[in-house]
Design an enzyme around this catalytic site. Sequence first.
Site, PDB file in Angstrom:
ATOM      1  CD  GLU A 136      -2.883  -1.192   0.088  1.00  0.00           C
ATOM      2  OE1 GLU A 136      -3.224  -0.104  -0.421  1.00  0.00           O
ATOM      3  OE2 GLU A 136      -3.270  -2.290  -0.341  1.00  0.00           O
ATOM      4  N   GLY A 156       1.943   2.620  -3.199  1.00  0.00           N
ATOM      5  CA  GLY A 156       1.829   3.293  -4.489  1.00  0.00           C
ATOM      6  C   GLY A 156       2.424   2.570  -5.671  1.00  0.00           C
ATOM      7  CE  LYS A 216      -0.453  -7.315  -7.910  1.00  0.00           C
ATOM      8  NZ  LYS A 216       0.289  -6.267  -7.183  1.00  0.00           N
ATOM      9  CG  ASP A 245      -2.926  -4.074  -7.782  1.00  0.00           C
ATOM     10  OD1 ASP A 245      -3.810  -3.384  -7.251  1.00  0.00           O
ATOM     11  OD2 ASP A 245      -2.057  -4.684  -7.131  1.00  0.00           O
ATOM     12  N   GLY A 263       6.318   6.796  -3.830  1.00  0.00           N
ATOM     13  CA  GLY A 263       5.001   6.414  -4.332  1.00  0.00           C
ATOM     14  C   GLY A 263       3.885   7.369  -4.014  1.00  0.00           C
ATOM     15  N   PRO A 295       2.564  12.546  -6.757  1.00  0.00           N
ATOM     16  CG  PRO A 295       1.863  14.424  -7.943  1.00  0.00           C
ATOM     17  CD  PRO A 295       2.404  13.047  -8.138  1.00  0.00           C
TER      18      PRO A 295
END
Length: 231
Positions: free
Chosen positions: A14, A16, A39, A52, A172, A202
């Site tokens: 978690e 990024g 993936k 994802d 990330g 960002p």
Amino acid sequence: MDGPFLFVSGTGTEIGKTVVTAAVAVTARAGGRSVAVLKPAQTGLAAGQPGDVAEVIRLAGPVTGRELVRFPDPLAPATAARRAGLPPVGPAEIAKTAEALAEDHDLVLVEGAGGLLVWFDESGSTLADAARRLDAPVLVVTTAGLGTLNTTALTVEALRARRLACPGVVIGSWPDRPDLAARCNVDDLPRVADAPLLGSIPSGAGALPPPAFRNDAPGWLAPRLGGHWTG
């Protein structure tokens, strides 16, 4: 990146990785390259739920997506496979699929699950073992704040112990209001990793409308990744 493969791993979960993968895919596409995203193991989702790969396609646009296995429990792939009573995925299958995708694509992005050394099967195989089979570089995604220097240094050290190249590190999720630790880490991360900082995404970038994401993504990544971010 010049080669056909780039693995995207992280210093944890978690942080990024998926948004970074999408940003790299966008930037490569803007440079005229065809892109596939692989993936190997998606955990924590039931069949039919978008994972994802679907998120990368949503953000990045027309890229080829492949997911090899899916397990419902939000656990490490080896544990999730055992609990589901399903066969795990190993380095040989990951590498074989990536090679097949590379036959028709200029760049194959392989996004890991959690951190670099998370087990994919009961023998302890990891994403690093799959990258080793392809002699592929591994981009490290990390956090911005306190604690990132240690986890980033450990991840890069593990890569080098396995004779894997680390082209650099990407933050990330860069906070809207970075604290002192985050601001200092911009200077310290390249030194502790002995690898360049190649971008900063960002906070909230994944929530942008896809056209805005595709427009802005090259500005988040350094020229080595095809973008124009300069820090």
